[in-house]
Design an enzyme around this catalytic site. Sequence first.
Site, short mmCIF file in Angstrom:
data_model
loop_
_atom_site.label_atom_id
_atom_site.label_comp_id
_atom_site.label_asym_id
_atom_site.label_seq_id
_atom_site.Cartn_x
_atom_site.Cartn_y
_atom_site.Cartn_z
N ASP A 81 -6.23 13.29 3.37
CA ASP A 81 -5.82 12.00 2.84
C ASP A 81 -5.58 12.05 1.34
O ASP A 81 -4.72 11.32 0.82
CB ASP A 81 -6.89 10.94 3.14
CG ASP A 81 -6.82 10.46 4.58
OD1 ASP A 81 -6.29 11.21 5.42
OD2 ASP A 81 -7.29 9.34 4.87
N CYS A 122 -13.21 15.98 8.00
CA CYS A 122 -12.61 14.98 7.11
C CYS A 122 -12.17 13.70 7.81
O CYS A 122 -12.40 13.51 9.00
CB CYS A 122 -11.49 15.62 6.31
SG CYS A 122 -12.16 16.73 5.03
N ASP A 123 -11.48 12.86 7.06
CA ASP A 123 -11.38 11.43 7.31
C ASP A 123 -11.05 11.00 8.74
O ASP A 123 -11.76 10.19 9.33
CB ASP A 123 -10.35 10.82 6.37
CG ASP A 123 -10.81 10.88 4.92
OD1 ASP A 123 -11.60 11.78 4.59
OD2 ASP A 123 -10.38 10.06 4.12
N LYS A 124 -9.94 11.46 9.30
CA LYS A 124 -9.54 10.97 10.63
C LYS A 124 -9.95 11.91 11.75
O LYS A 124 -9.83 11.56 12.92
CB LYS A 124 -8.01 10.75 10.68
CG LYS A 124 -7.48 9.86 9.59
CD LYS A 124 -8.19 8.52 9.55
CE LYS A 124 -7.85 7.74 8.30
NZ LYS A 124 -8.25 8.38 7.04
N CYS A 198 -15.07 15.81 0.36
CA CYS A 198 -15.29 15.35 -1.02
C CYS A 198 -16.70 14.81 -1.23
O CYS A 198 -17.27 14.16 -0.36
CB CYS A 198 -14.25 14.31 -1.40
SG CYS A 198 -12.58 14.99 -1.48
N GLU A 494 -3.83 3.91 2.86
CA GLU A 494 -4.94 3.67 1.94
C GLU A 494 -4.38 3.27 0.58
O GLU A 494 -3.35 3.77 0.15
CB GLU A 494 -5.80 4.93 1.80
CG GLU A 494 -6.63 5.22 3.03
CD GLU A 494 -7.57 6.39 2.84
OE1 GLU A 494 -7.43 7.10 1.82
OE2 GLU A 494 -8.45 6.59 3.69
N SER A 520 -9.32 4.00 0.53
CA SER A 520 -10.02 5.27 0.59
C SER A 520 -11.52 5.01 0.49
O SER A 520 -11.97 4.03 -0.10
CB SER A 520 -9.57 6.15 -0.58
OG SER A 520 -10.50 7.18 -0.82
#
Length: 619
Positions: A81, A122-124, A198, A494, A520
């Site tokens: 992202d 990570c995110d998704k 992150c 985002e 985000s």
Amino acid sequence: MPEYRSKTSTHGRNMAGARALWRATGVMETDFGKPIIAVANSFTQFVPGHVHLHNMGQLVAREIEKAGAIAKEFNTIAIDDGIAMGHSGMLYSLPSRDLIADSIEYMVNAHCADALVCISNCDKITPGMLIAAMRLNIPTIFVSGGPMEAGKVIGVANIQPERRLDLIDAMIESADDNVSNRQVEEVEQNACPTCGSCSGMFTANSMNCLTEALGLSLPGNGSYLATHAGRKELFLEAGRMIVEITKRYYEQNDETVLPRSIATKKAFENAMTMDIAMGGSTNTILHLLAVANEAGVDFKMADIDRLSRVVPCICKTAPNNHDYYMEDVHRAGGIFAILKELDKAGKLHTDVHTIHAPTLKDAIEQWDVTNPENTRAIERFKAAPGGVRTTQAFSQNRMWKTLDLDREKGCIRDVAHAYSQDGGLAVLFGNIAERGCVVKTAGVDESILKFTGRARVFESQEDAVEGILGNQIVAGDIVIIRYEGPKGGPGMQEMLYPTSYLKSKGLGKACALLTDGRFSGGTSGLSIGHASPEAAEGGAIGLVHEGDTVEIDIPNRSIHLAISDEELAARRAEMEARGSKAWKPKNRDRYVSAALRAYGAMATSADKGAVRDVAQIER
């Protein structure tokens, strides 16, 4: 007693061809009859949170084989992202969640796998894999790649004191004209020093922590640094445990190990309670709603609103508090330390199952780092950052001499000494968001918990960024970014750049932002997203006019467009009169691919988790 699914392709004369192909993959004669475990990896060289996962699938696979099963690895996609941020690439991020879920379903069902190990980060990727796990409902364990170490910078010419930093610092300072090129370069070079997700409580780490609270991963999954040698044990343990719970289900008819038996409504409430307590990303709301929908659990925005009113914020990390990062959460005992404090306050359902303990109550007791008898837990949570730039997993073994057990002023606090008695996430309702919108209250300064301002309306993120950088926004404004929801984007981008640029302009505490898009996990400030219904679905955010007054009242959970009901109805009628142009952005020039159009055609608003409305297929 359930039969092994894999028997479909490994037994019987008519499966001779399938067995021939299995043999060609390395399956031996003595292997037929063993359970087949699918290992869904998400390695990619595009994403620092996944760049070190190349060998993780085979690490787990070898342990599965030692435990008496067949392991077969495959890969899913993974979008970064941060790299996709601020351009058309971000349109693809949220839709990738469904592609990940579908790809796992396709692979597991096509090959009749008996169980599943999900290697995410990570995110998704984690939410996509969670959706797949609920859909398949076969024994499943999650093990993530782990968080990145926090960045450190000494300062230009050693004038500034040493400070820790992360990706968001690089974004904010790069847009601040008061920051020199040299300073920006130094931040950029040091913000992301290692592999891993992150370093703050952004979306990736929030979701990996939530898998612990849901009961689907091992203790430390969300906080154990990617670089630490001790994290290897999580992968090995996952390999052993998946075989154990697979046999418990198929050979002992023990349904308590299945994802839907573990992720009950009580478990979702636990996960959301923990999320509110640690001020996690607002994206977690979107994903938990989607996962619950797939699990058939009646968990909705109203439940999140109810919990947000009674759960305090007892852990506050970056981006909401730059004193602490994920490495500090780990040193304080990780997610189970947060769960323990919530349990002491009577905020949890501790009778739910987990993959590694009979009940959550048992797990909390076993992983309580304040109990000197729990030596395994104490050693696990002493893992420290190495401070060396690397893309290699398990590359250092530095240990803290002591843990952070200060529950009054430390990273994780007891309820009596909470950062705030109001939780870190809130749901707001009003005539501009009838089905709700969300805000990370942990990142909002107390001075602007109540805010009234003038609406500055933008029909796209790009226009909003241009307006902010062009100094069109002043103190007291509320930036409205619409037609960026799941359907209107499509893809629900985002809005990290608009919020970062507001901060760089010195407006972080002087303005608000409202959108039907999302934020985000690195966002902080008065940033309100997920306005539902979205503009493209006929939501009132599409009826806001330039210069309107918008009233935000977080303590009372309200957001209101200050016009009469009659005026709002008149605007709606005027919009509907536009016919085919109604509920569409004006003058927006954006290429939308066929893949994105297909996603947008079935996407629901954020209050439903932005899931696909598959009922449309039947109509």
